[in-house]
Design a protein around this motif. Structure first.
Motif, PDB file in Angstrom:
ATOM      1  N   ASN B  70       0.851  -1.188   0.000  1.00 21.46           N
ATOM      2  CA  ASN B  70       0.000   0.000   0.000  1.00 21.46           C
ATOM      3  C   ASN B  70       0.884   1.234   0.000  1.00 21.46           C
ATOM      4  N   PRO B  71       0.686   2.111  -0.980  1.00 23.49           N
ATOM      5  CA  PRO B  71       1.539   3.305  -1.054  1.00 23.49           C
ATOM      6  C   PRO B  71       1.237   4.318   0.046  1.00 23.49           C
ATOM      7  N   LEU B  72       0.180   4.099   0.827  1.00 19.78           N
ATOM      8  CA  LEU B  72      -0.159   5.051   1.881  1.00 19.78           C
ATOM      9  C   LEU B  72       0.407   4.626   3.230  1.00 19.78           C
ATOM     10  N   ALA B  73       1.158   3.524   3.260  1.00 17.52           N
ATOM     11  CA  ALA B  73       1.699   3.055   4.529  1.00 17.52           C
ATOM     12  C   ALA B  73       2.874   3.925   4.960  1.00 17.52           C
ATOM     13  N   ILE B 247       6.577  10.006   2.100  1.00 13.99           N
ATOM     14  CA  ILE B 247       6.787  10.718   0.832  1.00 13.99           C
ATOM     15  C   ILE B 247       7.905  10.111   0.004  1.00 13.99           C
ATOM     16  N   VAL B 248       9.028   9.826   0.671  1.00 11.23           N
ATOM     17  CA  VAL B 248      10.250   9.491  -0.071  1.00 11.23           C
ATOM     18  C   VAL B 248      10.066   8.291  -1.023  1.00 11.23           C
ATOM     19  N   PRO B 249       9.458   7.188  -0.559  1.00 15.46           N
ATOM     20  CA  PRO B 249       9.304   6.075  -1.511  1.00 15.46           C
ATOM     21  C   PRO B 249       8.505   6.474  -2.751  1.00 15.46           C
ATOM     22  N   HIS B 250       7.570   7.413  -2.589  1.00 14.40           N
ATOM     23  CA  HIS B 250       6.790   7.867  -3.748  1.00 14.40           C
ATOM     24  C   HIS B 250       7.644   8.631  -4.733  1.00 14.40           C
ATOM     25  N   LEU B 251       8.556   9.461  -4.183  1.00 13.29           N
ATOM     26  CA  LEU B 251       9.415  10.239  -5.057  1.00 13.29           C
ATOM     27  C   LEU B 251      10.387   9.329  -5.805  1.00 13.29           C
TER      28      LEU B 251
END
Lengths: 246, 317
Positions: B70-73, B247-251
């Motif tokens: 999940n990208p919100l974790a 944030i960082v994993p999303h970037l």
């Protein structure tokens, strides 16, 4: 050889025994809740039963280290979940995890055998349902397993993609791999499987060549609907007897 | 596969020297008086601490998102950060604010307590969802106890110490903090990287991951230890710093092949870079008192999170 002996799990499996042979396609059929997925998960070594055991080449499956088991048995779950938007090649390469390598050879071969070479760099999210089903199967093939256990791999596909995926599975079986699939469409099982296991309420009701295991009598007994086969061998269709006589 | 790594290393090689020169007083090594002392005793340890904490937060965030698919974790979900914060708050409550050792030590003890609780639960359930819910419960419990400590603070000074500390900052930290946090964080990142292949397998769901030979219990232990060490030691020396792990994993993800394992090291580097830059911004903003790093990152993080949610909704529509 993959053999289940007296598998017992409360409410799901009730003394199921079967010896499956490599190089053939075995279909597991049965109504909803009959224990098809449980049987397959047990055969894949993913479900611990209360009694009974599964043996792979005369070795208890539970005694095999998980990675060794994973190299021999490829399992394709029903949901077809892919959490991250990998490329088709990235997805297929996950099949190499039990080997601990990223060998390009088996991945390329899997992509080629499923006609996915042109799509190799496409993200999964851009694929159609049929393409995604093939990519998921490529993941299993890339692991070069001796057995492929797939839970309803045909369920979400249109008839064209069903037949093409069955062709891929047949090719794998002809290469010596044992293929075991859960199938809801009895006509597909009748026409394409070498052998059918019919489950009802956790028990093995019939086991044999499709024409015997899926006889009209068995279907009426297990599914409780009066049906009739029409057509010839390899091209049979199932129609309702109730509407025929009406 | 590791395309972003050289890029991030170059960015860090540029950013670290710049961060040493930047501050309320811009350093000119040739002419500023006491430049060596300012650099060696204030700015260098502070920059290194920013790298350590950001690296830990980035790696832990990447691993958590991989584990929960999940990208919100966020690493806060396991309750390690609130546990560590509770430990530090207890130290401040008993008036150890002046001790350079007690606050981090009790914070580490708090993180260890949260990890032990998670470990007890992990032994009983191997499923991702119940395990994560347990983490959320631990976070809630630690948060409530922290609030209780604030409301029962023995005096206004202790209360203000606690509240300020909870905001997270890198001011007035020195070499001892680095000797404490750096080794623990490094070990944590290595453990998280070891979990990489299992996290990759988890991309296909829990059952498929097991069919690929993943041992769910081993994966849980690696995550408890890895997230516990990185986040616990980070909170111990810098307080609670939010949003970096989210944030960082999303970037970084668009720069990789999107496999969880190829995200962990780049996320550590990008997290280090982000916290370093954010800390420099805090230092040079012309405010009466320095902006707290935790506040600054949340001010950046919250709108970004919102943007992410809206983008995901569009993606689903």
């Amino acid at each position: 050889m993959l053999a289940a002996h007296e598998l017992q799990l409360a409410g799901r499996l009730d003394g199921v025994s079967a010896v499956l042979k490599a190089g053939t396609i075995t279909a597991i059929c049965g109504p909803n809740g009959a224990g098809k997925s449980s049987l397959q998960e047990a055969l894949a070594g993913l479900l611990r039963t209360e009694h009974g055991a599964v043996r792979l080449d005369d070795q208890p499956l539970s005694a095999l280290p998980p990675r060794e088991r994973a190299r021999r048995i490829g399992y394709l779950p029903q949901a077809g979940e892919v959490a991250w938007d990998l490329s088709v090649r990235g997805l297929a390469a996950l099949g190499r995890l039990p080997h601990g390598d990223e060998a390009a050879g088996p991945v390329d071969a899997a992509l080629a055998s499923l006609d996915l070479v042109d799509l190799a760099d496409r993200p999964i999210s851009t694929l159609s349902g049929g393409e995604k089903a093939r990519a998921l199967l490529a993941r299993v093939l890339a692991g070069e397993p001796r057995w492929i256990l797939a839970d309803e791999p045909l369920a979400a596909l249109d008839i064209g993609h069903q037949l093409s995926l069955l062709g891929n599975l047949r090719a794998a079986a002809e290469g010596g791999t044992g293929v075991v699939i859960v199938v809801h469409d009895l006509a597909l099982a009748m026409n394409h499987a070498d052998r059918v296991l019919v489950l009802g309420e956790g028990r093995l009701v019939a086991d044999g060549p499709p024409a015997e295991a899926l006889s009209e009598a068995v279907i009426e007994q297990v599914w409780q609907v009066p049906m009739r086969w029409i057509g010839g061998p390899g091209a049979r269709a199932l129609v309702s007897r109730a509407t025929q006589t009406a | 596969m590791t395309r972003p790594v050289p890029l991030l290393l170059v960015a860090l090689a540029l950013a670290v020297p710049l961060s040493l020169l930047a501050g309320r007083v811009w350093l000119d090594p040739a002419s500023t008086p006491n430049a060596a002392i300012i650099l060696g005793e204030l700015r260098l340890p502070r920059a290194l601490l920013a790298l350590v904490i950001g690296g830990g937060l980035g790696a832990a965030g990447a691993a958590m998102q991989g584990y929960l698919r999940n990208p919100l974790a966020d690493p806060g979900l396991f309750g390690v950060a609130p546990g560590a914060a509770l430990g530090a708050v207890v130290a401040l409550w008993f008036g150890f604010a002046a001790s350079p050792v007690m606050v981090p030590l009790l914070a580490l003890a708090g993180a260890g307590g949260a990890m032990a609780l998670l470990g007890l639960i992990a032994g009983r359930t191997a499923g991702v969802a119940p395990f994560t819910l347990a983490g959320v419960m631990i976070a809630g419990l630690a948060g409530a106890l922290t609030s209780l400590a604030i409301s029962l603070a023995p005096n206004a000074f202790a209360m203000s110490e606690i509240v300020t500390w909870l905001m997270g900052a890198l001011t007035d930290r020195g070499w001892p903090d680095i000797w404490l946090a750096a080794p623990l964080t490094l070990v944590g990142i290595v453990l998280l990287r070891l979990a990489g292949p299992a996290l990759d397998a988890l991309t296909l769901g829990e059952t498929a991951a097991r069919s690929l030979g993943v041992n769910p219990a081993r994966l849980q232990w690696l995550l408890i230890a890895g997230v516990g060490l990185t986040i616990g030691s980070g909170v111990a020396v810098a307080g609670v710093i939010g949003f970096v792990g989210l944030i960082v994993p999303h970037l970084v993800r668009p720069l990789t092949d999107r496999r969880p394992s190829s995200l962990i090291v780049p996320s550590a580097l990008a997290g280090a870079l982000l916290v370093l830059i954010a800390d420099v911004v805090c230092r040079i903003l012309p405010l009466v008192t320095e902006l707290r790093l935790g506040i600054a990152l949340s001010l950046i993080g919250a709108p970004f999170f919102l943007h992410l949610l809206l983008k995901m909704r569009r993606g689903l529509a």
